[in-house]
Design a protein around this motif. Structure first.
Motif, PDB file in Angstrom:
ATOM      1  N   LYS B   2      54.035  47.088  48.357  1.00 19.09           N
ATOM      2  CA  LYS B   2      55.401  46.905  48.857  1.00 19.09           C
ATOM      3  C   LYS B   2      55.912  48.166  49.517  1.00 19.09           C
ATOM      4  CE  LYS B   2      57.262  43.161  46.190  1.00 19.09           C
ATOM      5  NZ  LYS B   2      57.315  42.913  44.777  1.00 19.09           N
ATOM      6  N   TYR B   3      55.555  49.309  48.934  1.00 17.09           N
ATOM      7  CA  TYR B   3      55.997  50.571  49.499  1.00 17.09           C
ATOM      8  C   TYR B   3      55.527  50.698  50.942  1.00 17.09           C
ATOM      9  CZ  TYR B   3      55.913  55.515  50.570  1.00 17.09           C
ATOM     10  OH  TYR B   3      56.066  56.714  51.189  1.00 17.09           O
ATOM     11  N   ARG B   6      57.336  48.410  53.252  1.00 10.11           N
ATOM     12  CA  ARG B   6      58.707  48.902  53.506  1.00 10.11           C
ATOM     13  C   ARG B   6      58.711  50.031  54.515  1.00 10.11           C
ATOM     14  NH1 ARG B   6      60.008  49.079  48.172  1.00 10.11           N
ATOM     15  NH2 ARG B   6      60.039  51.353  48.160  1.00 10.11           N
ATOM     16  N   ARG B   7      57.723  50.908  54.398  1.00  8.86           N
ATOM     17  CA  ARG B   7      57.686  52.025  55.342  1.00  8.86           C
ATOM     18  C   ARG B   7      57.372  51.542  56.742  1.00  8.86           C
ATOM     19  NH1 ARG B   7      61.143  54.514  53.504  1.00  8.86           N
ATOM     20  NH2 ARG B   7      60.825  55.994  55.188  1.00  8.86           N
ATOM     21  N   ASP B 314      54.464  59.079  55.687  1.00  3.24           N
ATOM     22  CA  ASP B 314      54.912  58.144  54.654  1.00  3.24           C
ATOM     23  C   ASP B 314      53.731  57.485  53.948  1.00  3.24           C
ATOM     24  OD1 ASP B 314      57.585  58.528  54.849  1.00  3.24           O
ATOM     25  OD2 ASP B 314      57.967  56.841  56.194  1.00  3.24           O
ATOM     26  N   GLY B 318      52.585  57.817  50.031  1.00  2.21           N
ATOM     27  CA  GLY B 318      52.291  56.704  49.141  1.00  2.21           C
ATOM     28  C   GLY B 318      50.973  56.905  48.415  1.00  2.21           C
ATOM     29  N   VAL B 324      55.724  55.987  43.773  1.00  2.00           N
ATOM     30  CA  VAL B 324      56.248  55.069  44.785  1.00  2.00           C
ATOM     31  C   VAL B 324      55.259  53.946  45.059  1.00  2.00           C
ATOM     32  CG1 VAL B 324      57.553  56.937  45.841  1.00  2.00           C
ATOM     33  CG2 VAL B 324      55.376  56.276  46.834  1.00  2.00           C
ATOM     34  N   ARG B 325      53.980  54.261  44.832  1.00  6.29           N
ATOM     35  CA  ARG B 325      52.957  53.255  45.136  1.00  6.29           C
ATOM     36  C   ARG B 325      52.935  52.170  44.063  1.00  6.29           C
ATOM     37  NH1 ARG B 325      48.795  56.654  45.025  1.00  6.29           N
ATOM     38  NH2 ARG B 325      47.875  56.044  43.047  1.00  6.29           N
ATOM     39  N   THR B 327      55.233  50.821  41.444  1.00  3.84           N
ATOM     40  CA  THR B 327      56.483  50.714  40.710  1.00  3.84           C
ATOM     41  C   THR B 327      56.314  49.681  39.617  1.00  3.84           C
ATOM     42  OG1 THR B 327      57.140  49.295  42.515  1.00  3.84           O
ATOM     43  CG2 THR B 327      58.146  51.457  42.431  1.00  3.84           C
TER      44      THR B 327
ATOM     45  N   ARG C 372      63.607  42.230  44.168  1.00  2.47           N
ATOM     46  CA  ARG C 372      62.506  43.021  44.705  1.00  2.47           C
ATOM     47  C   ARG C 372      61.800  42.128  45.698  1.00  2.47           C
ATOM     48  NH1 ARG C 372      60.858  47.611  42.221  1.00  2.47           N
ATOM     49  NH2 ARG C 372      61.810  48.014  40.217  1.00  2.47           N
TER      50      ARG C 372
END
Lengths: 297, 329, 627
Positions: B2-3, B6-7, B314, B318, B324-325, B327, C372
């Motif tokens: 997800k990270y 998002r980036r 970014d 991650g 952040v990778r 969560t 989420r």
């Protein structure tokens, strides 16, 4: 209970409380040097007409005179007195630093405070996105493009462009600080004491972020001074006044490098570098207020 | 994952914002930059290609038509890589001119960025580990002062000292006696030409990493996991590298794109001093000639370049930071 | 055979910007092989500094200024880091107090065991993995978490990892520095029990540092009591409990009691510890000591043997082991308890006719939704809770973290809104539905409802004076003018025993001790003359020795004023001391309610029973011994 670095604990008295901000700043040797140096620059800029032998814009001397008793640092190829230009140049740098720094700080404060206080709201999302975009857009090329469209090249334009392009980093720092402060119990307590949001932001939260605001002002001023020099070096400076950047621009354009006119090259850059060093030193001191770990013990 | 998604989404959004900003800037001006360009170009050649005029209007703004239609036309021109003609390099198009300069800047700025990161991080980590030692004071003070020097001034001094006075390095250009291409002679020639500009940029950019890394690492050295690592009796090297430096590196990675932006700004000045055939020099020339199509397109390229670098940083972040990778749910 | 001997150890902090202080002074003790020794003292007493010094982990500006540390016959006081490294962890291991942050956040758990194991043994690759797996099982952790990163573990799990890590190299000595602070009582209990049984199994020696005397007494063989950087008493745990010698130790013990007793007495120690930056004359505890004699103020008592232990107290020594030359005038009679002030609570509250209802919760639920991406996580923090609170009554809302008690406080104060249900606030004239308040009416509502916060260090603005903190609610809510607010603020300060009040008005919070700050916070809550006060763990961040004092003050002030109080806590003892009724929350649900004594003596719910069992109860042991 206590971390080994701060054993004071409950003990009151001199070891217990935070020190005054000026004591902390002054305790750093670097900051002391920086403050003295900056005071010197301010003095020179203020007393420029008394110190400089000639007007900074006068250009009717013999060109390319070597340094001597009438012209301490010699003259330029257009017949300007380098020493006088140097003295008057300090005014431009300090003014740009002051107003560029102020403008960037005010913009960053408004955006940072609104976004931080409303964390998670749509306003915050929008402002944070704008901040993040502004943060990654390279500042100098953006300034160059903005200024080059304009036909009038004055200091207000430079200050305005610098302010508009360099608020993003400080805004982000303020946003995250206000978020931590906002969640402290004393803010909730202020709500229970019947305070409104504006009062809370400006009377309760702001005084707790003064060191950050001061540091970001000094940082923005430093950036503004350097940016003015760069822009002037590209010929985008204020054509009516003389600054260290325009001095270097002329030196470069007149072939000072290839002709070996090293004083003309060396001196403006050095004074600029020393001013920036002084400001950086001052910020070392300010950093100590919020980062006790960096204190030299 | 997800990270990373998002980036990527953030990258696309900023890309859109940058492209739009590039659309807005020339239209903020009270004058009509496109008209100015057309008139100036007509002075060079009466037979101006109508397609080129159209492209410039799309880029810089047309007096007629509503903004929405202009925006669509602008995006269309961008999609076709059609940025108009360069006044400075007439009759060449902007795309062509930038195409020639891009590799030079990529090589110069890319190498400098990586080198300054490595040098700066290493010195900063070492200074923090030997905190309050003589090495630390020298590095910290030296970095503060060197960081205060304007890159273009260093460039002037280097040019003066090593170019003209000592004659060790060429004083201008990107190459001299060789034919551009993938051959040893050319590459050697290009490297020699790029040494002084690279050093001028390196000096000022690496010290920013030094101070940033040093301060984060000094803060990290007070962390509990560092105390525990010491209590475990691990070798200093392990504590310094795998515990302290590894964690202190993270904030630096997020600053990668911003640093690249600063480097590109510095390269405008430095390239023009060394007459280095990259995008920075193009920009300096475009300022002098009020070559708006070139200027505007250069800005777009620079911004997109930085955004790409940001995306890469970014992704790297991650990989480096499991928090952040991964969560927790 | 002693594994650790500390001789006349002193530690000084000499920071550049602050006056230097001696955090540990002339401390001597030893720990036998396999012995479990507790070290208690309040914040600032120097216990963590002592522990750090023993591990040779002091950093500037702290340094060992005198004395020696001998480990297993070898003087390690001045060993170079290279010489220390081989004995670290293999012989001397530790669990730090804030172990939440003791793991490297960017490396997998397993790797953090591996480097410690490989640095001190010949084990490599699969053998290491097998050992780590075994260590995980030892502390009752699922080996699936071997490859996890620290942030993927809960607080209790991290703590278990730290315990396992400390035992990885089979050390002979382990320093435990508040190893369970910040965890839920039930989790604390299970971790400590596990540590104790592992210690018996493996036979390592332990120095267990804690401010929580109940836990230390429960678990240790011998206790060291520290005050103002000195060891003032060293006794076997049972002896200390049955017959404490030093008045400070008596005071600490007196801050605990059995909540089940008909009448509970809690003593407290007025005043605060001395300033260690100054040179002290006499006994450092003398200014706070109810038993002091003239000699205490002039001459510092040395640590001398009395019976089976050591004590540094003129009075105790003269009472128990008088020497021929002693001048015994003024020496008080022997007492077991602390001869200072006491907060007493007995039986059922007297003649409790219920006043009119002031607060009413009707089927209140609060569900948090976190998005989420496309999936929505729902978390029910408060689940269908109903209760009423009468004017002039104190209700304790008891539960662990995550039980929903703080969420209820936020709902009642209008900081947050319920997902369903209704919260009604009644005054004689009107009824307010709290969940429907708009910002402006919410401000009016808060004139009637005030809060006492948990952490007095964050609930007072560090940049503003105490006078400001007290006058603002007076000006905003009561519309008092400047002079009137000023005069009322002085009154309030004196009400909370900060006298003379004038002297405190222009002070800043950092000039005050934690206890004094909490008084200010209570005064501020009373300023607006509220009808209801929400007190959120108001004593849990204070030193044990002054908790009863603050609790008594709060109790006295609210009962005098006929204010309804919602007292939020995880601690049944304090609930028993202050509350008329107790409401027990578990997982957002109200599982039990009733009069305070009833709930504590006859818990109907399993969860309440568990909370009761988790209270460290050295006195339970004592009563069996002495009866």
């Amino acid at each position: 209970m206590t971390a080994p670095a701060t054993p004071a604990g409950e003990a009151p008295g001199p070891g217990g409380g935070p020190q005054h901000w000026y004591t902390v700043i002054w305790s750093s040797a670097k900051a002391r040097i920086g403050i003295v140096m900056l005071a010197g620059y301010v003095l020179v800029a203020g007393l420029a007409p008394l110190i400089a032998p000639y007007s900074g814009t006068r250009a009717d001397f013999d060109p390319l005179l070597p340094s001597g008793s009438t012209h301490w640092l010699g003259t330029t190829s257009q017949g300007g007195d380098i020493f006088s230009q140097l003295i008057y140049g300090s005014r431009v740098s300090l003014l740009v630093g002051l107003f560029g720094g102020l403008l960037a700080t005010v913009i960053s404060l408004v955006i940072g405070l609104i976004a931080g206080y409303q964390e998670g709201s749509v306003a915050d999302d929008a402002l944070s996105f704008v901040t993040n975009v502004a943060l990654v857009v390279p500042v100098l090329p953006l300034m160059i493009v903005l200024i080059s469209y304009s036909d009038v090249r004055g200091l207000p334009l430079i200050v305005g462009v610098i302010g508009l392009t360099s608020w993003a980093g400080p805004a982000r720092a303020k946003r995250s600080q206000i978020i931590t402060l906002r969640n402290r119990d004393f803010v909730t307590a202020a709500k229970f004491a019947g305070e409104g949001p504006l009062w809370i932001i400006f009377r309760e939260i702001m005084p707790n972020m003064m060191s950050l605001v001061a540091a970001s002002f000094v940082g923005a001023a430093t950036g503004a001074i350097a940016a003015e020099a760069g822009l002037s070096f590209l010929g985008l400076g204020d054509s009516a006044s003389i600054s260290w950047g325009t001095m270097l621009y002329q030196a470069d354009a007149q072939g000072a490098v290839s002709q070996g006119l090293w004083l003309w090259l060396l001196v403006p850059g050095l004074t600029l570098a020393l001013l920036i060093t002084a400001l950086t030193f001052i910020n070392f001191g300010i950093d100590l207020i919020s980062n006790p770990h960096l204190r030299e013990d | 994952m997800k990270y990373f998604l998002r980036r990527i989404a953030f990258f696309l959004a900023t890309l859109w914002a940058a492209v739009t900003l590039n659309f807005i800037i020339p239209r903020l001006e009270p004058g009509d930059p496109a008209e100015v360009m057309v008139r100036k170009l007509s002075g060079k050649d009466a037979q101006l290609d109508p397609a080129a005029v159209k492209a410039m209007r799309a880029m810089l703004g047309a007096p007629d038509g509503n903004l929405l239609r202009q925006y669509v036309r602008y995006l269309d021109a961008l999609a076709h890589g059609d940025f108009g003609l360069s006044y400075t390099y007439y009759p060449y198009g902007v795309t062509e001119v930038i195409g020639h300069a891009l590799p030079w800047t990529l090589a110069l700025v890319g190498t400098t960025q990586v080198l300054s990161f490595i040098i700066g991080i290493t010195l900063g980590a070492f200074a923090a580990w030997r905190r309050n030692s003589r090495f630390d004071s020298v590095v910290t003070l030296g970095s503060t002062f060197l960081g205060a020097l304007p890159a273009f001034w260093i460039a002037l001094l280097l040019l003066f000292a090593f170019g003209y006075t000592l004659g060790w390095f060429p004083t201008s250009g990107g190459y001299e006696d060789s034919i551009p291409g993938w051959n040893g002679a050319f590459i050697g020639d290009a490297v020699i030409h790029s040494i002084l500009p690279a050093v001028a940029l390196l000096v000022t950019t690496s010290v920013a990493w030094v101070l940033g890394m040093r301060n984060t690492m000094v803060l990290n050295l007070g962390a509990d996991y560092i105390r525990l690592a010491k209590a475990k009796g691990l070798a200093d090297r392990d504590v310094a590298l795998r515990y302290a430096a590894r964690n202190a590196l993270l904030p630096s990675v997020t600053g990668f794109a911003i640093a690249l932006g600063g480097l590109l700004g510095g390269s405008v000045l430095v390239e023009s001093i060394f007459d280095y055939p990259g995008m920075g020099r193009l920009m300096a020339e475009a300022i002098g000639n009020k070559d708006y199509p070139l200027l505007q397109t250069l800005l777009l390229f620079i911004v997109v370049g930085v955004l790409l670098a940001n995306l890469i940083a970014d992704m790297l972040y991650g990989v480096l930071d499991p928090r952040v990778r991964r969560t927790p749910a | 055979m002693s594994i650790l001997e500390v001789h006349n150890l002193s530690v000084r902090y000499e920071p550049r910007a602050h006056p230097p202080l001696t955090a540990v002074r002339d401390v001597s003790f030893d720990i036998a092989e396999g012995e479990f020794v507790g070290l208690i003292g309040e914040s600032g007493s120097g216990k963590t500094t002592l522990g750090t010094a023993v591990l040779r982990l002091l950093e500037r500006p702290g340094r060992i200024s005198a004395g020696s540390i001998v480990f297993d016959g070898r003087d390690i006081t001045h060993l170079a880091e290279d010489e220390l490294r081989p004995i670290r962890w293999r012989d001397l291991a530790t669990v730090f107090q804030s172990s939440m942050n003791a793991l490297n956040p960017v490396t997998r758990i397993q790797a953090q065991f591996r480097d410690a194991i490989e640095a001190h043994s010949q084990l490599r690759s699969d053998a290491v993995t097998a050992l780590v797996r075994q260590l995980f099982e030892m502390v009752l952790l699922d080996p699936a978490f071997l490859t996890a990163y620290p942030h993927e573990l809960s607080g209790g799990m991290k703590q278990r990892v730290n315990v396992a890590l400390a035992l990885a190299d089979r050390p002979r000595f382990v320093l435990l520095d508040e190893p369970t602070t910040g965890l839920d009582v039930v989790v604390q209990r299970s971790i400590l029990d596990r540590i104790r049984s592992l210690q018996r199994e493996r036979g390592f020696a332990v120095l267990f540092i804690s401010h929580d005397i109940g836990t230390v007494l429960d678990i240790s063989d011998r206790i060291l009591v520290m005050y103002a950087g000195r060891i003032v008493e060293s006794r076997p745990a049972a002896a200390l409990l049955a017959d404490p010698l030093h008045p400070y130790a008596k005071g600490l013990l007196g801050s605990y009691g059995d909540p089940r007793a008909e009448t509970v007495h809690l003593t407290y120690i007025p005043g605060r510890p001395p300033d260690l930056t100054r040179d002290l004359v006499g006994c450092p505890f003398a200014p706070r000591c109810p038993e002091r004699i003239a000699r205490c103020l002039a001459e510092e008592p040395p640590l001398t043997p009395v019976g089976a232990g050591l004590v540094a107290c003129h009075v105790a020594r003269q009472q128990r082991a008088p020497a021929p030359g002693d001048d015994r005038t003024g020496v008080p009679e022997r007492t077991r308890g602390f001869a200072g002030p006491t907060f007493v609570r007995s039986g059922e509250p007297a003649a409790t006719e219920r006043g009119p209802t002031i607060l009413e919760l009707v089927n209140v639920s609060r569900v948090f939704q976190r998005r989420r991406g496309l999936t929505v996580h729902r978390m029910t923090a408060v689940d269908d809770v109903s209760f009423t609170l009468a004017r002039g009554r104190i209700a304790a809302l008891v539960g662990q973290s995550g039980s929903g008690k703080t969420t209820i406080a936020r709902l009642v104060t209008g900081v947050d809104r319920p997902s369903s249900g209704s919260i009604r606030f009644h005054t004689p004239d009107t009824t307010v539905e709290v969940e429907k308040l708009r910002p402006r009416s919410l401000r009016r509502y808060r004139r009637h409802v005030q809060m006492v916060f948990q952490d007095p260090y964050s609930s007072l603005n560090p940049t503003l004076t105490l006078g400001y903190a007290l006058t603002r609610p007076l000006q905003n809510h009561l519309r008092l003018g400047r002079a009137a607010a000023h005069a009322r603020a002085v009154d309030l300060l004196e009400t909370v025993a900060l006298t003379p009040g004038e002297r405190f008005l222009n002070r800043y919070p950092h000039e005050l001790s934690g206890g004094q700050r909490q008084r200010i916070v209570i005064a501020r809550a009373l300023a607006a003359e509220p009808d209801l006060i929400i007190a959120d763990e108001p004593i849990s961040s204070l030193d044990v020795s002054i908790r009863a004092e603050i609790l008594e003050l709060l109790h006295k002030l609210v009962t005098e004023r006929d204010i309804g109080v919602l007292y939020i806590t995880h601690d049944l003892l304090s609930a028993r001391m202050i509350a008329d009724e107790i409401l027990v929350l578990n997982g957002g649900r109200l599982v039990e309610r009733g009069s305070a004594l009833d709930v504590i003596r006859h818990p109907a719910d399993e969860y309440t029973q568990m909370l009761l069992d988790a209270i460290p109860n050295p006195f339970g042991r004592l009563s069996i011994d002495t009866i």
